[in-house]
Design a protein around this motif. Sequence first.
Motif, mmCIF file in Angstrom:
data_model
loop_
_atom_site.group_PDB
_atom_site.id
_atom_site.type_symbol
_atom_site.label_atom_id
_atom_site.label_comp_id
_atom_site.label_asym_id
_atom_site.label_seq_id
_atom_site.Cartn_x
_atom_site.Cartn_y
_atom_site.Cartn_z
ATOM 1 N N ASP A 186 0.828 -1.211 0.000
ATOM 2 C CA ASP A 186 0.000 0.000 0.000
ATOM 3 C C ASP A 186 0.857 1.253 0.000
ATOM 4 N N ILE A 187 1.961 1.235 0.752
ATOM 5 C CA ILE A 187 2.856 2.393 0.768
ATOM 6 C C ILE A 187 3.376 2.669 -0.642
ATOM 7 N N GLY A 188 3.786 1.595 -1.320
ATOM 8 C CA GLY A 188 4.269 1.759 -2.690
ATOM 9 C C GLY A 188 3.200 2.299 -3.620
ATOM 10 N N ALA A 189 1.999 1.751 -3.516
ATOM 11 C CA ALA A 189 0.914 2.196 -4.391
ATOM 12 C C ALA A 189 0.560 3.663 -4.146
ATOM 13 N N LEU A 190 0.467 4.047 -2.867
ATOM 14 C CA LEU A 190 0.124 5.427 -2.538
ATOM 15 C C LEU A 190 1.208 6.387 -3.014
ATOM 16 N N SER A 191 2.462 5.990 -2.880
ATOM 17 C CA SER A 191 3.558 6.842 -3.335
ATOM 18 C C SER A 191 3.503 7.043 -4.846
ATOM 19 N N ILE A 192 3.199 5.965 -5.551
ATOM 20 C CA ILE A 192 3.143 6.053 -7.009
ATOM 21 C C ILE A 192 1.964 6.913 -7.460
ATOM 22 N N ILE A 193 0.821 6.793 -6.780
ATOM 23 C CA ILE A 193 -0.324 7.644 -7.115
ATOM 24 C C ILE A 193 0.062 9.110 -6.930
ATOM 25 N N ALA A 194 0.759 9.414 -5.838
ATOM 26 C CA ALA A 194 1.135 10.803 -5.551
ATOM 27 C C ALA A 194 2.169 11.331 -6.540
ATOM 28 N N LEU A 195 3.161 10.488 -6.881
ATOM 29 C CA LEU A 195 4.291 10.962 -7.681
ATOM 30 C C LEU A 195 4.055 10.863 -9.181
ATOM 31 N N VAL A 196 3.267 9.878 -9.611
ATOM 32 C CA VAL A 196 3.143 9.606 -11.044
ATOM 33 C C VAL A 196 1.811 10.075 -11.617
ATOM 34 N N TYR A 197 0.752 9.942 -10.838
ATOM 35 C CA TYR A 197 -0.577 10.207 -11.393
ATOM 36 C C TYR A 197 -1.214 11.474 -10.839
ATOM 37 N N THR A 198 -0.379 12.469 -10.554
ATOM 38 C CA THR A 198 -0.867 13.786 -10.153
ATOM 39 C C THR A 198 -0.704 14.739 -11.321
ATOM 40 N N GLU A 199 -1.824 15.364 -11.738
ATOM 41 C CA GLU A 199 -1.792 16.292 -12.873
ATOM 42 C C GLU A 199 -2.173 17.697 -12.393
ATOM 43 N N ASN A 200 -1.823 18.700 -13.186
ATOM 44 C CA ASN A 200 -2.191 20.092 -12.894
ATOM 45 C C ASN A 200 -1.789 20.484 -11.465
ATOM 46 N N PHE A 201 -0.569 20.205 -11.152
ATOM 47 C CA PHE A 201 -0.094 20.426 -9.788
ATOM 48 C C PHE A 201 0.012 21.911 -9.475
ATOM 49 N N ASN A 202 -0.558 22.324 -8.345
ATOM 50 C CA ASN A 202 -0.504 23.709 -7.868
ATOM 51 C C ASN A 202 0.016 23.676 -6.433
ATOM 52 N N PRO A 203 1.242 24.098 -6.201
ATOM 53 C CA PRO A 203 1.834 23.923 -4.870
ATOM 54 C C PRO A 203 1.259 24.824 -3.789
ATOM 55 N N MET A 204 0.641 25.949 -4.145
ATOM 56 C CA MET A 204 0.199 26.912 -3.136
ATOM 57 C C MET A 204 -0.797 26.321 -2.128
ATOM 58 N N PRO A 205 -1.835 25.585 -2.571
ATOM 59 C CA PRO A 205 -2.762 25.020 -1.581
ATOM 60 C C PRO A 205 -2.089 24.036 -0.630
ATOM 61 N N LEU A 206 -0.958 23.461 -1.048
ATOM 62 C CA LEU A 206 -0.278 22.515 -0.155
ATOM 63 C C LEU A 206 0.308 23.220 1.074
ATOM 64 N N ILE A 207 0.500 24.550 0.980
ATOM 65 C CA ILE A 207 0.928 25.294 2.170
ATOM 66 C C ILE A 207 -0.175 25.244 3.223
ATOM 67 N N VAL A 208 -1.411 25.436 2.744
ATOM 68 C CA VAL A 208 -2.564 25.322 3.653
ATOM 69 C C VAL A 208 -2.652 23.907 4.210
ATOM 70 N N ALA A 209 -2.426 22.911 3.326
ATOM 71 C CA ALA A 209 -2.467 21.517 3.774
ATOM 72 C C ALA A 209 -1.407 21.252 4.835
ATOM 73 N N ALA A 210 -0.206 21.814 4.635
ATOM 74 C CA ALA A 210 0.876 21.604 5.609
ATOM 75 C C ALA A 210 0.515 22.196 6.964
ATOM 76 N N ILE A 211 -0.099 23.387 6.941
ATOM 77 C CA ILE A 211 -0.524 24.002 8.202
ATOM 78 C C ILE A 211 -1.588 23.143 8.877
ATOM 79 N N GLY A 212 -2.521 22.628 8.062
ATOM 80 C CA GLY A 212 -3.561 21.760 8.608
ATOM 81 C C GLY A 212 -2.982 20.479 9.188
#
Length: 639
Positions: A186-212
Amino acid sequence: MTQLTVIERSPDPEEAQARTRAHRSIADKIRDMGRNRIGALLLLLATLAAIIWANVATGSYETFWDTHLTVGVGDLQLDFTLHAVVNDALMAIFFFTVGLEVRREFAIGELTSWSRAVVPVAAAIAGLAIPALLFFLVAQDSGQAHAWGVVISTDTAFLVGALALIGPRVPGRLRVFLLALAVVDDIGALSIIALVYTENFNPMPLIVAAIGLAGVYFTRYLRGGRGLVYATLAIIVWLAFLASGVHPTLAGVAIALLVPVYRPDRRDVEHALDLARTFRQSPNTEYARAAANSLRESISINERLQSAYAPYVAYVILPLFALANAGVVLNPEILGAAIVSPLTWGIVVGLVVGKFVGVFGAAAVMKIFRLGEFGPGLTLDRIAGGAALCGIGFTISLFIVDIAIDDPDAQNEARVGVLAASVLAFLIATVVFRISDALRPDLDTGQSLARPVNSKRDHVYGSDDAPFTIVEYGDFQCGFCLKASGSIQEVKEELGDRLRYVWRHAPLTAFHPNALADAEAAEAASLQGKFWEFERGLFADQENQRPSDIVRLARNLGLDVERFERDLTSPEVTGRVRDDMLDAEAMNITSVPTLFINGRRHTGPYDAQSLIRALEASERPATGTMPTVPAGPDAAPAR
């Protein structure tokens, strides 16, 4: 291996009734996972319903799941299809429970010890890489070679359910191996979904996610109201992931990895019990609330959440996911295209062949070179059956089909491949398990000692050169084990250095509430060289074995109490007891005391004279048939 004999006395009717009531399988907790059969069956029924729906009511299946659902206030609106609600929102809860299990396994579970974890970890990594490679080789001309993630993951729900339905006799250790493997998978699958199958990446909302996420971490320090805070922050983090382009289901994993997990502290448990007694003596709302809160807080929120969400995931979310994603139209045109499609065959080969070769091959290499721990019952033929079952990729495979492939026709071909591979993997595993059981009909009868005595591992009382050996699987809270202890003491006095006695743990956790804690405490005492003294102390006062009693016994024996309390929850101690329990399950030990004499299970009375007659009737082990090593620091002098 030398063969031994176990002794079970013929009890009187009252005793027989007590034993029948109190002595269940040693691996109660592991066997209870057979409940997942229901979840697997619901998943299967939902899959069949989706296929029937998609083929009988032409067009309505897609129309229904494309229905739009709008949620919002004022100008803030979120618009989802029902399909997206299932795949993006409900599946976030599924991945949240996966993350909780990953967190637990690395903190206090099977993956805490490298020597214990290396086999399933290596098998899981090979089971991720080889399927992807085979898929790429077969499907590279299909135009969908980037969808190799479809074949990387095993469906844990189907895996455990199928193992319960078709697995070998006494599958406990294989189940533990496969669950540890599934966590890494599962760790491998989740990592691959995050790294390979993420499109239209926008890093700004991840700042909010990091704070959360930081808020999620620090919420553990609040004194009350944590549930509402966790829920609010989880929604914020999920929305931030959604806005960032990272698949929002991964928010569930990120949150779960920050949820605290720990073994219950014995002082907290005892405090909760004291409050419950206070409430019993003076029932009122204040005491009831205090007792309930104390009981709840004695268990980590990780385990409370797993317990709370598991039924909803197994019985609602995963069947809904199957209903929303497995609806492939199986008309002659689609089946004809799938049969000649390199994409379909890439998935079938990747899952069925790749998973088997990766998991079984890695385990076989490690077994040949004696790397890692393989306990009794975890044999290569059983690993082969488990490796075949790993080809059931269903849930995450269909999930990645949806996010990795845009062409509807290719999606249909891929879904046909996933369904075909899952059926083939199930059938192959069934054949492997049936052949394994047929070729080894006597393996699981429990008449022979599964694990040879090893003085470096076992608690050995006496000399390795002794011609007679008694191995006892027992429970410190069991009155019958106390009687057996007295009988064995008499045998030792009569036979002297001719007898070697070995204790192994088989706590009956369902009926002896302190038995598991007693076993772990004895192991913690063993780390300070006081196992036998602690054993005698536990047997001497079976009525008083609460956490404070155990600590007081440690103090009276002169142990370093601070170290003793740390060791009580250490992976070394808990793993040692768990291994004995799995050995007992592998030998079908369902009652204690169970005694083995010179390697063979003996049925009959276990008074001193009966034991002596059984010992004298047994043959002395031939040289080298029962491997032993020089006595370790835990070995005790003859009593």
